[in-house]
Design an enzyme around this catalytic site. Sequence first.
Site, PDB file in Angstrom:
ATOM      1  N   ARG A 177       0.846  -1.185   0.000  1.00 57.47           N
ATOM      2  CA  ARG A 177       0.000   0.000   0.000  1.00 57.47           C
ATOM      3  C   ARG A 177       0.888   1.244   0.000  1.00 57.47           C
ATOM      4  O   ARG A 177       1.971   1.259   0.595  1.00 57.47           O
ATOM      5  CB  ARG A 177      -0.917   0.034   1.233  1.00 57.47           C
ATOM      6  CG  ARG A 177      -2.085  -0.936   1.165  1.00 57.47           C
ATOM      7  CD  ARG A 177      -3.102  -0.519   0.114  1.00 57.47           C
ATOM      8  NE  ARG A 177      -4.272  -1.378   0.075  1.00 57.47           N
ATOM      9  CZ  ARG A 177      -4.405  -2.435  -0.720  1.00 57.47           C
ATOM     10  NH1 ARG A 177      -3.419  -2.775  -1.520  1.00 57.47           N
ATOM     11  NH2 ARG A 177      -5.513  -3.153  -0.722  1.00 57.47           N
ATOM     12  N   HIS A 181      -0.536   0.301  -9.893  1.00 54.96           N
ATOM     13  CA  HIS A 181      -1.295  -0.553  -8.974  1.00 54.96           C
ATOM     14  C   HIS A 181      -1.932  -1.714  -9.738  1.00 54.96           C
ATOM     15  O   HIS A 181      -3.140  -1.949  -9.665  1.00 54.96           O
ATOM     16  CB  HIS A 181      -2.381   0.242  -8.243  1.00 54.96           C
ATOM     17  CG  HIS A 181      -2.833  -0.444  -6.981  1.00 54.96           C
ATOM     18  ND1 HIS A 181      -3.355   0.246  -5.902  1.00 54.96           N
ATOM     19  CD2 HIS A 181      -2.851  -1.758  -6.616  1.00 54.96           C
ATOM     20  CE1 HIS A 181      -3.683  -0.616  -4.940  1.00 54.96           C
ATOM     21  NE2 HIS A 181      -3.379  -1.829  -5.362  1.00 54.96           N
TER      22      HIS A 181
END
Length: 309
Positions: A224, A272
């Site tokens: 993250r 991502h």
Amino acid sequence: MAIVIIRQDGKIPLWQRALKKVAPQVPVYSYLEPHPKEEITMALVWKHPKGQLMDYPNLKCIACSGAGVDFIFQDENRPKELPITRVVDTMLAQDMSEHVVAVIFSYLKHLGHYRIAQTRKIWRPMQYHRIKDFKVGILGLGVLGSVLAKDLVRFGFRVQGWSNSKKSLGHVKSFAGQEQLYQFLQTTEILVCLLPLTDNTTGILNAALFKQLPRGAYLINVARGGHVIDADLIEYLDNDHLSGACLDVFHEEPLPADHPFWEHDRIHMTPHYASVSDTESVVPQILENFRRLQMGEPLLNVVSKERGY
């Protein structure tokens, strides 16, 4: 009893079709269309608008369509008494492992440098590295980290991992707890972050941690964006303590056009996309939990609210 899908990435129709294909009898709604909110018992979510879950008076379960659930805990206006489930998927773990392995081999053979050199018409061969030259350390030996560790061992890498508790993985040295973090970092030359994002891990990739790595270490963050202190990473790249970084996740996504990461020669970025939940692989466990919810049976892959994962 019905399912509502709440996400903001344009993929609601994809998930609706996947769910209806397997279970056409189950009512599945988009939160963006008119729907009977009192019938909703499961919310299938991914980075939902904060506060949206309070619209459903009979909601019994918050089901995350991916492995990471940090965004749910960040929603202070959620029904906090409800169970949260997450996806545990072998395909998701294998996709992540393949991405990280590809990044590591690219680093060993300087493929990123050559790509930049090509755009500048620079012919400059560099001494490449071999598998035996680096020890890979994995922060987080959960489902994803364990699969990656085993794959790296099969390639012949020296692998070690750090987690809250000791793990037993063949040919992988396990470190655990804060008291062993420094020892783990001291001998890690390629650091891969696969930690869940919790109060304890937010900002863990910071100057204090980078300083403990050997000079010339390489960072890969596929967990993250909240794990990284951006300014600290740039500082330790610019002072040559870190040789480079590959980042798949960021504090804000898409990454703003004025962010300094875009222009940094030692940062390689991917959008991502290291590992994305595959609907065909994930939908059966979502529907199994929906069935269990109807029957009053224990749910699969329930998240610990104390640990945050």
